[in-house]
Motif scaffolding. Structure first.
Motif, short mmCIF file in Angstrom:
data_model
loop_
_atom_site.label_atom_id
_atom_site.label_comp_id
_atom_site.label_asym_id
_atom_site.label_seq_id
_atom_site.Cartn_x
_atom_site.Cartn_y
_atom_site.Cartn_z
N ASN A 45 -22.82 -17.72 -39.09
CA ASN A 45 -22.19 -16.58 -39.31
C ASN A 45 -23.04 -15.37 -39.88
OD1 ASN A 45 -22.78 -17.35 -42.03
ND2 ASN A 45 -20.95 -18.41 -42.61
N SER A 46 -22.35 -14.27 -40.49
CA SER A 46 -23.22 -13.23 -41.09
C SER A 46 -24.17 -13.54 -42.13
CB SER A 46 -22.43 -12.19 -41.06
OG SER A 46 -21.57 -12.11 -42.00
N LEU A 47 -23.87 -14.59 -42.70
CA LEU A 47 -24.79 -15.10 -44.14
C LEU A 47 -25.71 -16.04 -43.58
CD1 LEU A 47 -21.57 -15.86 -46.41
CD2 LEU A 47 -23.25 -13.78 -46.26
N GLY A 48 -25.88 -16.39 -42.20
CA GLY A 48 -26.66 -17.27 -41.73
C GLY A 48 -26.58 -18.89 -41.69
N GLU A 49 -25.21 -18.82 -42.26
CA GLU A 49 -24.63 -20.49 -42.23
C GLU A 49 -24.32 -20.97 -41.06
OE1 GLU A 49 -22.73 -20.03 -46.79
OE2 GLU A 49 -21.69 -19.49 -44.92
N LEU A 50 -24.72 -22.12 -40.70
CA LEU A 50 -24.53 -22.98 -39.42
C LEU A 50 -22.86 -22.99 -39.49
CD1 LEU A 50 -25.39 -24.43 -36.75
CD2 LEU A 50 -25.35 -26.51 -38.26
N VAL A 51 -22.42 -22.45 -38.28
CA VAL A 51 -21.05 -22.61 -38.05
C VAL A 51 -20.55 -23.85 -36.91
CG1 VAL A 51 -18.95 -21.28 -37.11
CG2 VAL A 51 -20.63 -20.02 -38.52
N ARG A 52 -21.31 -23.69 -36.23
CA ARG A 52 -21.03 -24.87 -35.05
C ARG A 52 -22.18 -24.91 -34.39
NH1 ARG A 52 -16.05 -23.50 -33.15
NH2 ARG A 52 -15.20 -24.23 -35.18
N VAL A 53 -22.58 -26.38 -33.69
CA VAL A 53 -23.35 -26.79 -32.84
C VAL A 53 -22.66 -26.69 -31.35
CG1 VAL A 53 -24.86 -28.31 -31.75
CG2 VAL A 53 -24.97 -27.73 -34.27
N VAL A 54 -22.65 -25.70 -30.51
CA VAL A 54 -21.89 -25.66 -29.35
C VAL A 54 -22.46 -26.70 -28.26
CG1 VAL A 54 -21.32 -23.91 -27.35
CG2 VAL A 54 -21.67 -23.23 -29.58
N ALA A 55 -23.56 -26.88 -28.13
CA ALA A 55 -24.35 -27.82 -27.04
C ALA A 55 -25.60 -28.36 -27.75
CB ALA A 55 -24.68 -27.01 -25.94
N GLN A 56 -25.92 -29.64 -27.44
CA GLN A 56 -27.10 -30.26 -27.80
C GLN A 56 -27.52 -31.45 -26.92
OE1 GLN A 56 -26.78 -32.02 -31.82
NE2 GLN A 56 -29.02 -31.40 -32.00
N GLY A 57 -28.71 -31.68 -26.53
CA GLY A 57 -29.01 -32.75 -25.45
C GLY A 57 -30.08 -32.29 -24.44
N THR A 58 -30.15 -33.03 -23.61
CA THR A 58 -31.27 -32.68 -22.54
C THR A 58 -30.34 -32.14 -21.45
OG1 THR A 58 -32.66 -34.36 -23.12
CG2 THR A 58 -32.80 -33.61 -20.96
N LEU A 59 -30.67 -30.86 -20.79
CA LEU A 59 -29.94 -30.43 -19.49
C LEU A 59 -30.92 -30.18 -18.47
CD1 LEU A 59 -27.91 -27.66 -21.42
CD2 LEU A 59 -27.12 -29.89 -20.55
N GLN A 60 -30.71 -30.15 -17.20
CA GLN A 60 -31.40 -30.08 -16.41
C GLN A 60 -31.85 -28.48 -16.12
OE1 GLN A 60 -32.64 -32.42 -14.07
NE2 GLN A 60 -31.77 -33.73 -15.30
N ALA A 61 -32.93 -28.26 -15.27
CA ALA A 61 -33.48 -26.75 -14.93
C ALA A 61 -32.05 -26.02 -14.26
CB ALA A 61 -34.45 -26.65 -14.03
N GLY A 62 -31.84 -24.81 -14.64
CA GLY A 62 -30.79 -24.23 -14.12
C GLY A 62 -30.07 -23.02 -14.76
N THR A 63 -28.99 -22.53 -14.55
CA THR A 63 -28.04 -21.69 -15.57
C THR A 63 -27.22 -22.29 -15.87
OG1 THR A 63 -29.15 -19.39 -14.16
CG2 THR A 63 -27.03 -19.29 -15.52
N HIS A 64 -26.89 -22.14 -17.28
CA HIS A 64 -25.93 -22.96 -17.88
C HIS A 64 -24.69 -21.99 -18.68
CE1 HIS A 64 -27.82 -26.84 -17.04
NE2 HIS A 64 -28.76 -26.08 -17.34
N ASN A 65 -23.47 -22.33 -18.47
CA ASN A 65 -22.51 -21.62 -19.25
C ASN A 65 -21.74 -22.51 -20.13
OD1 ASN A 65 -23.10 -19.00 -17.79
ND2 ASN A 65 -21.97 -20.22 -15.94
#
Length: 128
Positions: free
Chosen positions: A76-96
């Motif tokens: 958020n605008s206070l710099g507080e973590l709101v959510r981890v959207v993705a975490q882990g190992t991903l292959q090379a490429g473009t991710h959405n």
């Protein structure tokens, strides 16, 4: 607007697409052929989210040149973590990644991609 998701693509290959318009009387016509090359990004990148502004969902996109251990976080605008959207190992490429903010108040949010490539290269970038 037309939309199609080709879930069987392979990086490094070129694909060709066209539309077939069928009229009520059965007559049909093809569009021009569109060529799309799916290649591995040459460098780490974090794109601007879309749509922006959004309510209540947006897409966060990033590119990885090599397999990488990533964390994609929203603050958020206070710099507080709101959510981890993705975490882990991903292959090379473009991710959405889709970010759902239904339960969050309106405001300005920042998102940060932290990545460590299998080649040892580290990348961090933040966008608003």
């Amino acid at each position: 607007m037309y939309e199609y998701s080709d879930i069987e693509i392979q990086l490094g290959k070129t694909y060709f697409y066209r539309l077939k318009q069928v009229d009520y009387n059965g007559a049909y016509e093809y569009s021009q052929v569109i060529e799309v090359e799916f290649s591995v990004p040459q460098e780490f990148s974090l794109a601007q989210n879309y749509p922006n502004p959004f309510n209540p969902t947006t897409t966060l996109s990033f590119g990885l040149p090599v397999e990488s251990n990533i964390t994609l976080s929203v603050y958020n605008s206070l710099g507080e973590l709101v959510r981890v959207v993705a975490q882990g190992t991903l292959q090379a490429g473009t991710h959405n990644m889709n970010f759902e903010a239904v339960d969050l108040p309106s405001g300005i949010y920042m998102y940060t991609l932290n990545a460590k490539g299998s080649d040892g290269v580290e990348f961090t970038q933040t966008a608003k």
